[in-house]
Design a protein around this motif. Structure first.
Motif, PDB file in Angstrom:
ATOM      1  N   THR A  34       0.823  -1.204   0.000  1.00  0.00           N
ATOM      2  CA  THR A  34       0.000   0.000   0.000  1.00  0.00           C
ATOM      3  C   THR A  34       0.859   1.256   0.000  1.00  0.00           C
ATOM      4  N   ASP A  38       0.661   3.915  -3.036  1.00  0.00           N
ATOM      5  CA  ASP A  38       0.246   5.297  -2.828  1.00  0.00           C
ATOM      6  C   ASP A  38       1.320   6.272  -3.275  1.00  0.00           C
ATOM      7  N   LYS A  65      -8.473  11.291  -9.221  1.00  0.00           N
ATOM      8  CA  LYS A  65      -9.063  10.067  -8.691  1.00  0.00           C
ATOM      9  C   LYS A  65      -8.440   8.849  -9.353  1.00  0.00           C
ATOM     10  N   LEU A  82     -11.739  -0.793  -6.081  1.00  0.00           N
ATOM     11  CA  LEU A  82     -11.234   0.023  -4.983  1.00  0.00           C
ATOM     12  C   LEU A  82     -11.086   1.454  -5.486  1.00  0.00           C
ATOM     13  N   LEU A  84      -9.741   5.296  -4.877  1.00  0.00           N
ATOM     14  CA  LEU A  84      -8.735   6.040  -4.133  1.00  0.00           C
ATOM     15  C   LEU A  84      -8.802   7.511  -4.525  1.00  0.00           C
ATOM     16  N   GLN A  85      -8.977   8.374  -3.535  1.00  0.00           N
ATOM     17  CA  GLN A  85      -8.957   9.816  -3.768  1.00  0.00           C
ATOM     18  C   GLN A  85      -7.539  10.315  -3.501  1.00  0.00           C
ATOM     19  N   VAL A  86      -6.913  10.867  -4.544  1.00  0.00           N
ATOM     20  CA  VAL A  86      -5.556  11.386  -4.415  1.00  0.00           C
ATOM     21  C   VAL A  86      -5.649  12.894  -4.154  1.00  0.00           C
ATOM     22  N   VAL A  93      -3.410   9.765   0.073  1.00  0.00           N
ATOM     23  CA  VAL A  93      -4.257   8.924  -0.770  1.00  0.00           C
ATOM     24  C   VAL A  93      -5.270   8.264   0.157  1.00  0.00           C
ATOM     25  N   SER A  94      -6.553   8.553  -0.067  1.00  0.00           N
ATOM     26  CA  SER A  94      -7.590   8.100   0.857  1.00  0.00           C
ATOM     27  C   SER A  94      -8.447   7.008   0.241  1.00  0.00           C
ATOM     28  N   ASP A  95      -8.728   5.968   1.051  1.00  0.00           N
ATOM     29  CA  ASP A  95      -9.654   4.907   0.628  1.00  0.00           C
ATOM     30  C   ASP A  95     -10.884   4.892   1.524  1.00  0.00           C
ATOM     31  N   ASN A 131     -14.231  -0.366  -0.881  1.00  0.00           N
ATOM     32  CA  ASN A 131     -14.179   0.609   0.212  1.00  0.00           C
ATOM     33  C   ASN A 131     -15.247   0.356   1.262  1.00  0.00           C
TER      34      ASN A 131
END
Length: 367
Positions: A34, A38, A65, A82, A84-86, A93-95, A131
């Motif tokens: 991870t 990321d 995104k 999945l 992921l917001q970058v 990097v948020s999940d 998520n």
């Protein structure tokens, strides 16, 4: 695999889903670590940098995104997705959230990459949203075994028309928090303001626009320029995040905040959405679904806006700064449930289009 395997570049499909854009990858093409993944995605997008000048991101949350897709091993499910917001300006990097707009692109991507075999005029792809561990079915028209490049569906915020992607959601209640109303109440009071904290696919803090000193018809730029409002939104959402069981949310894009007001263009409700404090040009799919879910619940903030609709109404137009998003939602009585109701069905219609398919080169792989 290890990250070094991707030294020459990584396969990437750049796709528009709804009113967002994302770099879509096969899980096998990214590092399994991870931390390494990321780091790579931040480099690919060009973050942290307000312009994302050294990456493919578009310098907004809507265009920074990532979707990671793999063939699912779960029975009856075609693919795992999945999101992921970058972050643009941060090394984050948020999940912690879904993205319903990018969800519209996942079925077409899965067919194109051969993860799902589809024939005939329409595909139906069952997708597990990793998520939240919830399921959605995407139905969309095919031509020669691929998503049609043309269509007759127009959605606000996207020029022209494209092929429609119908999304049907299953078991999205409590997607990130474990409960439809995660505080155990339909109304909470934070800093003297009544809010409704709801999670039907997205943790959302619902607040009346007037309680923020707004009319509800401000443009995103006007909201962005109003530092008093954005500061108040941030304070509300962080305190609400603790009440919703999300913990510290100062560096998270959830919960979202949505200010609601009476409609002025014939819809069911007018909305102004913040991600997490930046005003949205439209409204996210799951944010809109969560808003309608709350408004259908007696006692919630602004419930009176939907209580005026005829009994049995299931389709609602959510007004936002660039148009409408139509949400389909059905709730039924449920003994013991907070608010006395449970969600039995929700869905939206979006569009999707492949923009580019090729190879992307992370910055740290080039030096």
């Amino acid at each position: 695999m290890t990250a070094d395997k991707s030294v020459s570049g990584i396969r990437c499909m750049w796709m528009r889903g709804g009113t967002s854009k994302a770099a879509v990858f096969l899980a096998d093409d990214l590092p399994t670590s991870t931390v390494e993944r990321d780091e790579m995605l931040l480099s690919i997008m060009g973050s942290p940098d307000p312009r994302q000048i050294d990456g493919i991101g578009g310098a907004t949350s809507l265009t920074s995104k990532v979707a990671v897709v793999s063939k699912s091993t779960a029975p009856g499910i075609d693919v795992d997705y999945l999101f992921l917001q970058v972050a643009v300006n941060e090394n984050v990097v948020s999940d912690r959230q879904n993205c319903g707009n990018i969800l519209a692109a996942i079925g077409p991507f899965a067919v194109e990459r051969g993860l799902v075999q589809a024939t005939g005029p329409e595909a139906a792809v069952r997708i597990r949203m990793v998520n939240s561990n919830t399921i959605a079915t995407a139905r969309f028209p095919l031509r020669d075994g691929m998503l049609r490049n043309d269509g007759e569906v127009h959605i606000a915020g996207v020029p022209g028309k494209a092929a429609g992607v119908r999304l049907y959601f299953e078991d999205t209640e409590g997607s990130a928090t474990g409960a439809l109303f995660p505080t155990g109440r339909v109304i909470d009071t934070i800093d003297g303001i009544d809010v409704t904290c709801v999670d039907n696919g997205m943790p959302v803090v619902l607040v009346a626009a007037t309680d923020l000193g707004l009319s509800g018809q401000e443009t995103p730029q006007e909201l962005s320029d109003n530092e008093r409002v954005t500061a108040r939104v941030d304070a509300l959402r962080q305190k609400a995040g603790h009440l919703m069981g999300l913990g510290a949310t100062s560096n998270s894009s959830v919960p979202k905040t949505v200010a609601v007001s009476p409609p002025v263009h014939g819809g069911a409700v007018a909305t102004r959405s913040f991600i997490p404090t930046r005003p949205h040009e439209a409204i996210g799919v799951f944010a809109a679904v969560s808003v309608i879910t709350a408004l259908l619940t007696p006692g919630a903030v602004a419930h009176e806006l939907l209580s005026r609709h005829p009994a049995g109404t299931t389709s609602f137009d959510v007004e936002h700064p660039t148009g409408f998003l139509r949400v389909d939602a059905v709730m039924e009585p449920a003994q013991g449930a907070v608010g006395g109701l449970r969600v039995t069905r929700s869905g939206v219609v979006r569009t999707a289009r492949k923009l580019m398919d090729g190879t992307v080169y992370p910055r740290h792989r080039l030096h």
